[in-house]
Design an enzyme around this catalytic site. Structure first.
Site, PDB file in Angstrom:
ATOM      1  N   ASP A 309       0.825  -1.272  -0.167  1.00 40.67           N
ATOM      2  CA  ASP A 309      -0.089   0.005   0.036  1.00 40.67           C
ATOM      3  C   ASP A 309       0.792   1.150   0.016  1.00 40.67           C
ATOM      4  O   ASP A 309       0.351   2.243  -0.438  1.00 40.67           O
ATOM      5  CB  ASP A 309      -1.024   0.162   1.330  1.00 40.67           C
ATOM      6  CG  ASP A 309      -2.109  -1.006   1.207  1.00 40.67           C
ATOM      7  OD1 ASP A 309      -2.424  -1.409   0.152  1.00 40.67           O
ATOM      8  OD2 ASP A 309      -2.632  -1.532   2.312  1.00 40.67           O
ATOM      9  N   HIS A 430      -9.349  -1.784  -2.410  1.00 38.27           N
ATOM     10  CA  HIS A 430      -8.313  -1.828  -3.347  1.00 38.27           C
ATOM     11  C   HIS A 430      -8.927  -3.057  -4.271  1.00 38.27           C
ATOM     12  O   HIS A 430      -9.382  -4.234  -4.020  1.00 38.27           O
ATOM     13  CB  HIS A 430      -7.184  -2.557  -2.452  1.00 38.27           C
ATOM     14  CG  HIS A 430      -6.757  -1.484  -1.193  1.00 38.27           C
ATOM     15  ND1 HIS A 430      -5.816  -1.652  -0.730  1.00 38.27           N
ATOM     16  CD2 HIS A 430      -6.957  -0.171  -1.272  1.00 38.27           C
ATOM     17  CE1 HIS A 430      -5.346  -0.509   0.177  1.00 38.27           C
ATOM     18  NE2 HIS A 430      -6.277   0.246  -0.204  1.00 38.27           N
ATOM     19  N   ASP A 432      -6.871  -5.104  -5.680  1.00 41.38           N
ATOM     20  CA  ASP A 432      -6.076  -6.652  -5.328  1.00 41.38           C
ATOM     21  C   ASP A 432      -6.946  -7.284  -4.440  1.00 41.38           C
ATOM     22  O   ASP A 432      -6.444  -8.428  -4.155  1.00 41.38           O
ATOM     23  CB  ASP A 432      -4.785  -6.374  -5.008  1.00 41.38           C
ATOM     24  CG  ASP A 432      -4.626  -5.697  -3.425  1.00 41.38           C
ATOM     25  OD1 ASP A 432      -5.731  -5.501  -2.893  1.00 41.38           O
ATOM     26  OD2 ASP A 432      -3.471  -5.738  -2.993  1.00 41.38           O
ATOM     27  N   CYS A 608      -1.054  -7.737   0.014  1.00 41.29           N
ATOM     28  CA  CYS A 608      -0.981  -6.186   0.824  1.00 41.29           C
ATOM     29  C   CYS A 608       0.207  -6.283   1.689  1.00 41.29           C
ATOM     30  O   CYS A 608       0.722  -4.920   1.811  1.00 41.29           O
ATOM     31  CB  CYS A 608      -2.142  -6.161   1.578  1.00 41.29           C
ATOM     32  SG  CYS A 608      -3.773  -6.201   0.811  1.00 41.29           S
TER      33      CYS A 608
END
Length: 626
Positions: A309, A430, A432, A608
């Site tokens: 991030d 997000h 992802d 992450c």
């Protein structure tokens, strides 16, 4: 009549009537006398020209005679760059003053000098007004002033390098000919005389990029060289007159992201007081895969484990130099100093964008920034892939978006045209959390993996049908209450939540198919369920119900996948078994990493909590057909 020395030629247009050798040449009202020299002068005023012109001015009724004697001097002057992009500065390329994309294109390339030759008390070299080390010159583009002519120019004539105010804010010029490489052009010095060396000579200059392309900068920079004629002796105060100007054009190299299908170089993770199991699993995976591992210890990360991030790795490239560049997100958690303090250095650049507003949202973290592998869409090639970002739904009157300064920066790079996906439906927001790419040996060379509640329900219903309804998720996990397959399937409200999530993913599926030119056979659905949580503003947003297997790390053919702690059948997790079945058909190996307590419960997963520096594309961005 005209008389001149042997190396001076003249011609008259239109051609006059033939006359005897000594007779004056008759002219008409539009005659032009053109004077040229066959070679450069060896010394000042080494050639002569005398002309005598008589004409009758009928209006005034009298004749006037004009006679002049001129000293003639020829100097060849050329400002040269690597306009054909072969890492050689050729002489007087006819295309040096313009820029064209494509394999048959032309135009020089300039790098933003965003690395730091210093390892201590460092800052990007572009912020210095001097060359700190000779090694810094390799990050700049060579520009050569070539001259051929007399030892010196006629009195009063001089060469001047100049640049516009706008371009000077994006590039600087250093002189290699003088000791310590003095600054020639900058935003404070827009014009400066440069020495004329004389004879056949070359003088090297080094051009440094200061800014990446952005909303207010198309990436093009021009530098000019002019030969100035002295001020008139008849009337003082008149400006010097340029009688010749040469121009070269550079394009600043864009920042380029690297997809999962490129080979890894180094893996980055954080060490915290509670992630021993995660770190152990990551170490084993990286060692097995044969790559380097960089651990950011807690005294640096200060408890912030979300490496993905905080930053995104990319690179910049030119015919003469290439190096990785980290893009620092506006998120600025406790890892905020890591990209600058730990990564910036020799041949490792740094760039960031500061948000225009203080309320930066979760969508400004770079788990919300991905890039596809190379694709072809309706006949248009994207050999460097396309950037993917998550935003609010297009028709939403309110919602979270990636901040404008970052979006403007990504769009301005041009070579990886961005695609906006809908990710505001997720609690963290997000992309992802519901998608990734993995390499594949066939079709387009990759597969798009999508989280799929439908695939999850299909798997659980199959387990129930086969008599495994009492198999439990989260069994053996401390502080987590197990739940059976039957319990999951019995909750209509839970299924309604997953139906909503599936509709959000399906909307993105259609966008990805259209914008990446994908077919259904290019997509694999992963069995992942979600749940909705209510926020303070009464908005419902989704999080993964169990560790989100799509949030993986891709290291070549080895995948590091969050361990899902799904229902066991014959001693094996059914979710892991399904995942292996789907991936092993592509020649990929699955390693399941326990991140439940240290990441999943904090609303993040393996991807992450890690980041991967990858090799650059073999394809050169300047060969794109734009």
């Amino acid at each position: 009549s005209v008389k001149c020395t042997s190396n001076v030629q003249y011609s008259i247009t239109p051609p006059p009537q033939e006359t005897s050798h000594l007779a004056p040449i008759p002219l008409n009202g539009n005659s032009v006398l053109l004077i040229s020299m066959s070679q450069a002068s060896q010394y000042e005023n080494d050639s002569k020209l005398v002309y005598d012109m008589n004409h009758y001015l009928e209006y005034f009724g009298h004749a006037k005679s004009l006679c002049d004697k001129q000293n003639v001097c020829r100097a060849e002057i050329s400002l040269d760059v690597d306009a054909d992009r072969d890492n050689v500065v050729e002489k007087n390329n006819p295309n040096k003053g313009s820029w064209k994309w494509g394999s048959n294109g032309h135009g020089a390339i300039l790098l933003v000098n965003c690395d730091s030759e210093r390892k201590y008390w460092k800052k990007p070299d572009s912020e210095e007004n001097f060359v700190s080390k000779v090694s810094d010159l390799k990050d700049m583009s060579v520009m050569v002033l070539r001259t051929r002519g007399p030892v010196k120019l006629p009195e009063g004539y001089k060469l001047t390098m100049h640049i516009s105010q706008g371009d000077a804010e994006k590039g600087k010029l250093y002189n290699y000919f003088v000791k310590d490489y003095p600054l020639v052009l900058s935003s404070e010095v827009l014009s400066q005389e440069v020495p004329y060396i004389g004879g056949r000579a070359e003088m090297n200059f080094y051009v440094e990029g200061l800014r990446f392309p952005d909303k207010d900068f198309d990436g093009l920079i021009s530098i000019n060289l002019s030969l100035l004629e002295p001020i008139s002796e008849v009337r003082s105060g008149l400006p010097e007159t340029p009688i010749f100007t040469d121009k070269v054009v550079f394009r600043v190299a864009p920042w380029i992201m690297t997809p999962n299908t490129l080979n890894p170089v180094e893996v980055f993770v954080c060490s915290t007081s509670d992630n021993y199991q995660f770190l152990k699993g990551m170490k084993n995976l990286v060692t097995k895969s044969g790559y380097k591992l960089k651990i950011c210890h807690e005294y640096v990360n200060r408890g912030d484990r979300w490496m993905q991030d905080e930053l995104e790795f990319g690179y910049i490239d030119s015919p003469h130099q290439r190096f990785p560049v980290v893009l620092d997100s506006p998120r600025d958690g406790k890892l905020l100093d890591f990209p600058y303090n730990e990564l910036l250095g020799p041949d490792f650049g740094y760039v960031t964008r500061v948000a225009e507003r203080k309320d930066v949202s979760s969508l400004d973290s770079f788990g919300n920034l991905e890039v596809s592998p190379p694709v072809t869409v309706n006949g248009k090639n994207y050999p460097l892939g396309r950037i993917l970002i998550g935003v609010a739904f297009p028709t939403a009157t309110k919602g979270r978006n990636m901040t404008k300064v970052v979006q403007d920066f990504l769009w301005a790079q041009k070579v990886q045209e961005p695609i906006a996906l809908f990710s505001d439906w997720l609690l963290v927001g997000h992309i992802d959390e519901f998608m990734t790419f993995v390499p594949a040996p066939d079709r387009k060379g990759f597969r798009l993996l999508l989280a799929s509640p439908d695939a999850g329900y299909k798997l659980f219903r199959g387990l129930q049908k086969d008599g495994h309804g009492q198999a439990k998720l989260f069994e053996g996990l401390k502080d987590e209450e197990p739940i059976t397959v039957d319990d999951i399937l019995s909750h209509d409200s839970f299924q309604a939540e997953n139906n909503y999530v599936q509709s959000c993913i399906d909307w993105n599926r259609d966008v990805l198919k259209r914008e990446l030119g994908l077919d259904e056979d290019d997509i694999i659905d992963l069995p992942i369920l979600f749940k909705l949580e209510v926020e303070e503003d009464k908005t419902y947003r989704a999080v993964a119900f169990y560790p989100d297997m799509v949030n993986m790390i891709v290291l070549g053919k080895n995948l590091g996948i969050p361990k899902p702690f799904g229902p066991k059948v014959n001693g094996r997790c059914a979710l892991e078994a399904e995942m292996c079945c789907l991936m092993e058909g592509l020649g990929l190996s699955c390693t399941f990493i326990d991140d439940f307590a240290s990441y999943h419960k904090l609303l993040g997963e393996v991807h992450c909590g890690s980041n991967v520096l990858r090799e650059p594309f073999a394809f050169k961005w300047w060969n794109l057909e734009m």
